[in-house]
Design a protein around this motif. Structure first.
Motif, short mmCIF file in Angstrom:
data_model
loop_
_atom_site.label_atom_id
_atom_site.label_comp_id
_atom_site.label_asym_id
_atom_site.label_seq_id
_atom_site.Cartn_x
_atom_site.Cartn_y
_atom_site.Cartn_z
N SER A 99 0.82 -1.22 0.00
CA SER A 99 0.00 0.00 0.00
C SER A 99 0.85 1.26 0.00
O SER A 99 0.33 2.35 -0.24
CB SER A 99 -0.90 0.02 1.24
OG SER A 99 -1.67 -1.14 1.30
N THR A 105 2.54 10.03 -1.11
CA THR A 105 3.58 10.21 -0.10
C THR A 105 4.75 9.28 -0.43
O THR A 105 4.58 8.06 -0.38
CB THR A 105 3.04 9.87 1.30
OG1 THR A 105 1.89 10.67 1.54
CG2 THR A 105 4.08 10.11 2.38
N PHE B 91 -5.01 -2.24 2.47
CA PHE B 91 -4.41 -1.26 3.39
C PHE B 91 -5.16 -1.40 4.71
O PHE B 91 -6.24 -0.86 4.90
CB PHE B 91 -4.60 0.14 2.82
CG PHE B 91 -3.94 1.24 3.61
CD1 PHE B 91 -2.78 1.84 3.14
CD2 PHE B 91 -4.46 1.68 4.82
CE1 PHE B 91 -2.18 2.86 3.86
CE2 PHE B 91 -3.86 2.68 5.55
CZ PHE B 91 -2.71 3.28 5.07
N TYR B 93 -3.86 -1.65 8.67
CA TYR B 93 -2.94 -1.83 9.80
C TYR B 93 -3.75 -2.37 10.98
O TYR B 93 -4.73 -1.74 11.40
CB TYR B 93 -2.28 -0.51 10.17
CG TYR B 93 -1.21 -0.09 9.18
CD1 TYR B 93 0.07 -0.62 9.26
CD2 TYR B 93 -1.50 0.78 8.14
CE1 TYR B 93 1.05 -0.26 8.35
CE2 TYR B 93 -0.52 1.15 7.21
CZ TYR B 93 0.74 0.62 7.33
OH TYR B 93 1.72 0.97 6.43
N LEU B 96 -4.86 -0.21 14.03
CA LEU B 96 -5.71 0.97 13.80
C LEU B 96 -7.15 0.55 13.58
O LEU B 96 -7.43 -0.54 13.09
CB LEU B 96 -5.21 1.75 12.57
CG LEU B 96 -3.77 2.24 12.57
CD1 LEU B 96 -3.51 3.09 11.32
CD2 LEU B 96 -3.45 3.04 13.83
N GLU B 100 -9.45 5.05 11.42
CA GLU B 100 -8.05 5.51 11.46
C GLU B 100 -7.27 5.03 10.24
O GLU B 100 -6.45 5.77 9.68
CB GLU B 100 -7.38 5.01 12.74
CG GLU B 100 -7.84 5.75 13.99
CD GLU B 100 -7.35 5.11 15.28
OE1 GLU B 100 -7.36 5.81 16.31
OE2 GLU B 100 -6.98 3.91 15.26
N TRP B 103 -8.30 7.25 7.45
CA TRP B 103 -7.68 8.57 7.60
C TRP B 103 -6.22 8.51 7.16
O TRP B 103 -5.72 9.40 6.45
CB TRP B 103 -7.79 9.02 9.07
CG TRP B 103 -7.11 10.32 9.35
CD1 TRP B 103 -7.62 11.57 9.18
CD2 TRP B 103 -5.76 10.50 9.82
NE1 TRP B 103 -6.68 12.52 9.54
CE2 TRP B 103 -5.55 11.88 9.92
CE3 TRP B 103 -4.73 9.63 10.16
CZ2 TRP B 103 -4.33 12.41 10.35
CZ3 TRP B 103 -3.52 10.15 10.59
CH2 TRP B 103 -3.33 11.52 10.69
N ALA B 104 -5.53 7.44 7.57
CA ALA B 104 -4.12 7.28 7.18
C ALA B 104 -3.99 7.16 5.66
O ALA B 104 -3.12 7.80 5.05
CB ALA B 104 -3.54 6.04 7.86
N ARG B 107 -4.57 10.60 4.04
CA ARG B 107 -3.43 11.50 4.20
C ARG B 107 -2.27 11.09 3.29
O ARG B 107 -1.66 11.92 2.64
CB ARG B 107 -2.97 11.52 5.66
CG ARG B 107 -4.00 12.08 6.63
CD ARG B 107 -4.16 13.59 6.50
NE ARG B 107 -3.11 14.29 7.23
CZ ARG B 107 -2.29 15.19 6.70
NH1 ARG B 107 -2.39 15.50 5.43
NH2 ARG B 107 -1.37 15.80 7.43
N LEU B 108 -1.99 9.77 3.25
CA LEU B 108 -0.87 9.31 2.42
C LEU B 108 -1.16 9.50 0.94
O LEU B 108 -0.24 9.65 0.13
CB LEU B 108 -0.56 7.83 2.70
CG LEU B 108 -0.02 7.52 4.11
CD1 LEU B 108 0.23 6.03 4.27
CD2 LEU B 108 1.26 8.30 4.40
N HIS B 109 -2.44 9.50 0.58
CA HIS B 109 -2.80 9.72 -0.84
C HIS B 109 -2.87 11.21 -1.18
O HIS B 109 -3.27 11.57 -2.28
CB HIS B 109 -4.15 9.07 -1.15
CG HIS B 109 -4.06 7.59 -1.36
ND1 HIS B 109 -3.17 7.00 -2.22
CD2 HIS B 109 -4.74 6.57 -0.80
CE1 HIS B 109 -3.31 5.69 -2.19
NE2 HIS B 109 -4.25 5.39 -1.34
#
Lengths: 253, 257
Positions: A99, A105, B91, B93, B96, B100, B103-104, B107-109
């Motif tokens: 991912s 990022t 994706f 984790y 989380l 969450e 949200w992660a 943000r990463l995208h």
């Protein structure tokens, strides 16, 4: 970089592995040192007492703080290295690494954020380690520490910070080895290398062992200069940069 | 070339070898905006390897892949922020919660701190994950983990969506939901590449069905054809026959192994 930092911080905050590692690194060495110091102060000649007396320069705070420096030199590196191994190996182990590709990022930002946060984690542990050690000393009846003990504890705080920097070396093992196993193997290798360097008489110039020699301040082991200690951040920075470079280029195959 | 207006995905003569095995063999594939392309093939045909090449997860031994006009080897955040993908592992984790994780992912995208919460709320509702928003992803069923993975791929409203076997763990309701989401994304101009073993499902959602076999695109099938399954196996069998005849005649230098 902000997004990577925010996401990595969230993952660290939610991680039970990191919580357990933090508590272990903070408490286990101090409790073990306290047990050693207590054994050294006991009358008699049972094997543990004899061994503790041989290891420590005295009893009370002097013996406790000396034992803490010796224990933390190895246990601190193992514990903090465990945390670094988890942080850098977990995406490979649970395959969430997939991912992190094709993302806005860059992976370099993710790796850099991990390194920064792990450094802050190590500094936080170091700062809390001093008061924790004092509280355990007080709880075990050593009384208030004298000036020499406070000075020795200050050295242990610096030792913990430098150990945290050294633990970052494990990141490259976890990254290149794509998981925990190689990281743990590398961590054991670091501990062994530090011991061998001391036995070979080059410990003061070897970044993996110089902080412990400096913190123990034992004349029999020789002195460590500021220049020799400065090799620690230089070495860990070089490895950190290599780790980021690896994350930039490493393919998934 | 600017990202907007450029071809979302363009792969030219891609080659990937693993040792002696040619996993992808001179593969060409273009995806236009608003187009849904299904990639179908047997296990080991090269679907996932091709998608990994297209997303710069592995490096090709030949040929090029580009997203929105930029070679994937040099594409930066400006190109990747328009891409959503779910390849192999969602994706998710485990430490989380669903919210969450999303949200992660947001943000990463590339979504900002102010944009992310709204997008997370939208995608949780759209994927039917409302009842699980505060649950750790480690506690989710396989199907809901896959929904979470899809939500993570969609949370930033990508203009190129690449999904590898997205229905493999979904229940029938999830399959219908995914079909709606893919068609909705295409209607808003996104290009979608989806691999699947479910030929009937592919037939319902795709504008074009490409058949991959032994690392090569061996033909295109009409998605609304009467018997897609039969046509698929005929095409694969014909490709095998061609390869056998070619081999008997001496073969080419880049023969598929």
């Amino acid at each position: 970089m902000r997004a990577a930092f925010a996401v990595e911080l969230l993952k660290l905050r939610r991680s039970r592995v990191m919580l357990a590692t933090t508590l272990t690194v903070l408490l286990a060495p101090a409790l073990l040192a306290s047990a050693f110091a207590s054994a050294a102060g006991q009358p008699g000649a049972d094997p543990v007492t004899v061994k503790a007396r041989a290891m420590l320069p005295g009893t009370g705070w002097e013996g406790y703080v000396s034992a803490l420096a010796q224990v933390f030199a190895t246990a601190g590196l193992v514990g903090m290295g465990f945390g670094v191994a988890w942080c850098f190996g977990r995406e490979y182990a649970d395959r969430t690494i997939v991912s992190l590709y094709a993302s806005a990022t860059p992976r370099t930002a993710i790796a850099a954020a991990k390194l920064v946060l792990l450094t802050l984690w190590a500094v936080s542990i170091a700062v809390v380690l001093g008061p924790t050690a004092v509280l355990i000393g007080l709880a075990t009846g050593l009384g208030p520490p004298d000036a020499d003990a406070v000075a020795a504890l200050s050295r242990i705080v610096v030792l913990a910070m430098l150990t945290g920097l050294l633990a970052l070396i494990v990141a490259i093992f976890a990254s290149v080895g794509r998981g925990y196993l190689v990281a743990f193997g590398g961590l054991i290798g670091l501990v062994v290398a530090a011991q061998v360097a001391v036995l070979a008489g080059i410990g003061a110039w070897f970044p993996l062992s110089s902080p412990a020699l400096w913190a123990m301040a034992d004349p029999a082991l020789g002195s460590v200069s500021g220049a020799q200690l400065a090799l620690v951040p230089i070495a860990s920075s070089a490895v950190a940069l290599s780790t980021v470079a690896w994350w930039r280029r490493a393919p998934l195959d | 070339m600017s990202a907007r207006g450029a071809t979302p995905l363009r792969c030219d003569r891609l080659v990937k070898r693993f040792g002696d095995v040619t996993a992808i063999d001179r593969l060409d594939l273009h995806l236009d905006a608003g187009e849904v392309v299904a990639l179908i093939g047997l296990n080991g045909a090269g679907k996932t390897t091709f998608m990994r090449l297209a997303l710069a997860m592995i490096r090709p031994d030949g040929g090029t892949a580009s997203v929105f006009g930029r070679n994937v080897a040099t594409a930066g955040p400006d190109r990747w922020r328009a891409v959503g993908q779910m390849i192999e592992t969602p994706f998710a984790y485990p430490e989380l919660t669903v919210a969450e994780n999303l949200w992660a992912a947001a943000r990463l995208h590339g979504l900002s701190r102010s944009q992310a919460p709204g997008s997370v709320t939208w995608v949780i509702e759209r994927l039917g994950l409302g009842g699980y928003a505060d649950r750790r992803s480690s506690a989710l069923s396989l199907g809901n983990r896959q929904r979470l993975g899809l939500a993570s791929a969609l949370v930033h409203s990508p203009r190129l969506l690449i999904l590898d076997e997205p229905t493999s763990a979904l229940d029938p309701a999830g399959v219908v939901l995914l079909r709606d989401l893919v068609q909705e994304a295409a209607r808003t101009g996104a290009a979608v590449l989806v691999s699947s073993h479910h030929l009937d499902e592919v037939a319902r959602v795709a504008d074009r069905v490409e058949v991959i076999h032994r690392g090569r695109l061996v033909g295109e099938l009409p998605p609304r054809g009467l018997d897609l399954e039969h046509a698929f196996f005929e095409m694969v069998r014909a490709a095998d026959l061609d390869a056998t005849e070619s081999s008997a005649l001496g073969g080419s230098s880049e023969e598929v192994h």
